[in-house]
Design a protein around this motif. Sequence first.
Motif, PDB file in Angstrom:
ATOM      1  N   ARG A 118      -5.136 -13.802  -1.804  1.00  0.00           N
ATOM      2  CA  ARG A 118      -6.005 -14.088  -0.518  1.00  0.00           C
ATOM      3  C   ARG A 118      -6.272 -12.927   0.469  1.00  0.00           C
ATOM      4  N   GLN A 119      -5.385 -11.775  -0.027  1.00  0.00           N
ATOM      5  CA  GLN A 119      -5.400 -10.582   0.927  1.00  0.00           C
ATOM      6  C   GLN A 119      -6.245  -9.491   0.295  1.00  0.00           C
ATOM      7  N   LYS A 120      -6.540  -8.757   1.229  1.00  0.00           N
ATOM      8  CA  LYS A 120      -7.427  -7.547   0.719  1.00  0.00           C
ATOM      9  C   LYS A 120      -6.183  -6.619   0.713  1.00  0.00           C
ATOM     10  N   VAL A 121      -6.583  -5.527  -0.216  1.00  0.00           N
ATOM     11  CA  VAL A 121      -5.550  -4.541  -0.749  1.00  0.00           C
ATOM     12  C   VAL A 121      -4.932  -3.783   0.558  1.00  0.00           C
ATOM     13  N   ARG A 122      -5.762  -3.530   1.627  1.00  0.00           N
ATOM     14  CA  ARG A 122      -5.449  -2.722   2.581  1.00  0.00           C
ATOM     15  C   ARG A 122      -4.439  -3.310   3.443  1.00  0.00           C
ATOM     16  N   ASP A 123      -4.346  -4.779   3.516  1.00  0.00           N
ATOM     17  CA  ASP A 123      -3.540  -5.602   4.196  1.00  0.00           C
ATOM     18  C   ASP A 123      -2.209  -5.708   3.398  1.00  0.00           C
ATOM     19  N   ILE A 124      -2.341  -5.856   1.821  1.00  0.00           N
ATOM     20  CA  ILE A 124      -1.247  -5.795   1.062  1.00  0.00           C
ATOM     21  C   ILE A 124      -0.468  -4.799   1.080  1.00  0.00           C
ATOM     22  N   VAL A 125      -1.124  -3.503   1.470  1.00  0.00           N
ATOM     23  CA  VAL A 125      -0.302  -2.248   1.163  1.00  0.00           C
ATOM     24  C   VAL A 125       0.406  -2.204   2.650  1.00  0.00           C
ATOM     25  N   TRP A 136       0.483  -3.671  13.232  1.00  0.00           N
ATOM     26  CA  TRP A 136      -0.468  -3.556  12.166  1.00  0.00           C
ATOM     27  C   TRP A 136      -1.103  -2.343  12.248  1.00  0.00           C
ATOM     28  N   SER A 137      -1.770  -1.849  13.456  1.00  0.00           N
ATOM     29  CA  SER A 137      -2.531  -0.918  13.639  1.00  0.00           C
ATOM     30  C   SER A 137      -1.951   0.583  12.910  1.00  0.00           C
ATOM     31  N   GLN A 138      -0.834   0.667  13.235  1.00  0.00           N
ATOM     32  CA  GLN A 138       0.032   1.782  12.792  1.00  0.00           C
ATOM     33  C   GLN A 138       0.184   1.586  11.325  1.00  0.00           C
ATOM     34  N   ALA A 139       0.131   0.495  10.892  1.00  0.00           N
ATOM     35  CA  ALA A 139       0.262   0.467   9.214  1.00  0.00           C
ATOM     36  C   ALA A 139      -0.930   0.639   8.728  1.00  0.00           C
ATOM     37  N   HIS A 140      -2.130   0.215   9.150  1.00  0.00           N
ATOM     38  CA  HIS A 140      -3.403   0.411   8.512  1.00  0.00           C
ATOM     39  C   HIS A 140      -3.739   1.935   8.531  1.00  0.00           C
ATOM     40  N   GLU A 141      -3.160   2.664   9.536  1.00  0.00           N
ATOM     41  CA  GLU A 141      -3.500   4.062   9.679  1.00  0.00           C
ATOM     42  C   GLU A 141      -2.867   4.740   8.428  1.00  0.00           C
ATOM     43  N   LYS A 142      -1.707   4.593   8.171  1.00  0.00           N
ATOM     44  CA  LYS A 142      -1.185   4.897   6.882  1.00  0.00           C
ATOM     45  C   LYS A 142      -1.562   4.611   5.549  1.00  0.00           C
ATOM     46  N   THR A 143      -2.244   3.231   5.497  1.00  0.00           N
ATOM     47  CA  THR A 143      -2.758   2.679   4.306  1.00  0.00           C
ATOM     48  C   THR A 143      -3.647   3.581   3.649  1.00  0.00           C
ATOM     49  N   GLU A 144      -4.577   4.108   4.315  1.00  0.00           N
ATOM     50  CA  GLU A 144      -5.688   4.894   3.499  1.00  0.00           C
ATOM     51  C   GLU A 144      -5.186   6.061   2.906  1.00  0.00           C
ATOM     52  N   ALA A 145      -4.076   6.838   3.451  1.00  0.00           N
ATOM     53  CA  ALA A 145      -3.418   8.077   2.881  1.00  0.00           C
ATOM     54  C   ALA A 145      -2.803   7.628   1.642  1.00  0.00           C
ATOM     55  N   LEU A 146      -2.107   6.539   1.838  1.00  0.00           N
ATOM     56  CA  LEU A 146      -1.376   5.928   0.454  1.00  0.00           C
ATOM     57  C   LEU A 146      -2.231   5.616  -0.826  1.00  0.00           C
ATOM     58  N   LEU A 147      -3.225   4.823  -0.429  1.00  0.00           N
ATOM     59  CA  LEU A 147      -4.339   4.445  -1.236  1.00  0.00           C
ATOM     60  C   LEU A 147      -4.933   5.861  -2.120  1.00  0.00           C
ATOM     61  N   ALA A 148      -5.063   6.868  -1.365  1.00  0.00           N
ATOM     62  CA  ALA A 148      -5.542   8.100  -1.726  1.00  0.00           C
ATOM     63  C   ALA A 148      -4.727   8.671  -2.778  1.00  0.00           C
ATOM     64  N   ARG A 149      -3.180   8.591  -2.187  1.00  0.00           N
ATOM     65  CA  ARG A 149      -2.270   9.180  -3.085  1.00  0.00           C
ATOM     66  C   ARG A 149      -2.061   8.740  -4.325  1.00  0.00           C
ATOM     67  N   VAL A 150      -2.204   7.205  -4.667  1.00  0.00           N
ATOM     68  CA  VAL A 150      -2.114   6.854  -5.766  1.00  0.00           C
ATOM     69  C   VAL A 150      -3.501   6.727  -6.511  1.00  0.00           C
ATOM     70  N   GLU A 155     -12.390   2.922   0.511  1.00  0.00           N
ATOM     71  CA  GLU A 155     -13.645   1.556   0.307  1.00  0.00           C
ATOM     72  C   GLU A 155     -12.624   0.744  -0.636  1.00  0.00           C
ATOM     73  N   GLN A 156     -12.210   1.019  -1.503  1.00  0.00           N
ATOM     74  CA  GLN A 156     -11.323  -0.104  -2.315  1.00  0.00           C
ATOM     75  C   GLN A 156     -10.416  -0.831  -1.591  1.00  0.00           C
ATOM     76  N   GLY A 157      -9.994  -0.478  -0.685  1.00  0.00           N
ATOM     77  CA  GLY A 157      -9.031  -1.124   0.351  1.00  0.00           C
ATOM     78  C   GLY A 157      -9.597  -2.438   0.756  1.00  0.00           C
ATOM     79  N   GLY A 158     -10.958  -2.504   1.109  1.00  0.00           N
ATOM     80  CA  GLY A 158     -11.505  -3.622   1.368  1.00  0.00           C
ATOM     81  C   GLY A 158     -11.769  -4.828   0.390  1.00  0.00           C
ATOM     82  N   ARG A 159     -11.369  -4.545  -0.906  1.00  0.00           N
ATOM     83  CA  ARG A 159     -11.366  -5.363  -1.937  1.00  0.00           C
ATOM     84  C   ARG A 159     -10.070  -6.282  -1.937  1.00  0.00           C
ATOM     85  N   TYR A 160     -10.415  -7.281  -3.044  1.00  0.00           N
ATOM     86  CA  TYR A 160      -9.290  -8.204  -3.381  1.00  0.00           C
ATOM     87  C   TYR A 160      -8.670  -7.934  -4.743  1.00  0.00           C
TER      88      TYR A 160
END
Length: 337
Positions: A118-125, A136-150, A155-160
């Motif tokens: 039920r969560q989008k990927v950016r929220d899961i991370v 949550w704002s600080q966490a979301h700032e880091k999420t994009e860099a983490l997704l790129a690193r893996v 854009e994929q962070g907005g998917r389920y």
Amino acid sequence: MTAMLEIDKLEQRFNIGGGFLDRLKFEKGRLRAPRRVVRAVNGVSFKVKEGEVLALVGESGCGKSTVAKTIARIHNPTGGSVRIQGEEIQDLTPRQLLPVRSKMQMIFQDPYASLNPRQKVRDIVAEPLAEQTGSWSQAHEKTEALLARVGLSAEQGGRYPHQFSGGQRQRIGIARALSVNPKLIIADEPVSALDVSIQAQILNLMMDLRDEFGLAYLFISHDLSVVHHIADRVAVMYLGSIVETAPRDRIFAKPRHPYTRALLSAAPSLDPAKKPKQLELSGEVPSALNLPSGCCFHTRCPFAWERCAAERPVLQDTGGGQEVACHLLDEPQREIA
């Protein structure tokens, strides 16, 4: 190197039975049916040093995943101690465990079941970091860099989760584990559900992240080819106990315990010349409800004798960083070459 994780005489017991259907089997007036105890983990001890990969291997049902979940406090241990960077954690409350979670994270076997559909990927991370920081704002700032690193895009962070392949889901799980900057990752069969080509990609990613972030891994697996690729040291489990530990190259070249030898001889090999001599085991794995006396392996071991059924062996140092729990060390003449 300093020990990142130390477990000492860890035990895990599960009570079963005693429910309504069990009580129906007993005569009227009996208050409750007797409970039975599954002895899943029996006095396990080992260390994982900073930056090290320790692989825990063995047959299905030997207790590997239970050890992992007990260390992570998904299950509360029933005995022994668990230390993270010297801090005892086995008796901590959930609130007291919160800062420990930033040191230790887990990657699960099933990359789909471990993600909230039920969560989008950016929220899961972002969620673990948000729980730690309250932002949550600080966490979301880091999420994009983490997704790129893996290997995933913003854009994929907005998917389920259901919109991703198995390998991509496991990358999400890895990004989530990295979000709180842990120093220890417990990886419970992280590639067993993936295709072979994807397994290699995930393993290489994990090794790159180890070097980049200084991670230590407790790597649970039954696949010896994967273990040979990633591990620094190997610990072999049988029926809830450690029977042998050694550096990776030594345990593959010179296994000492009969169970370790049987595991290696059963593993597929592309080079028959390097395949160890076949060691066949007889019988079935005993039940953890009723463990054999003495050495738990004696019911299947081709070298067992009276002492094996009467006395439980302890790990002995055989040199070169290798420890073995087997009575054959004291009476090697009984061993059949």
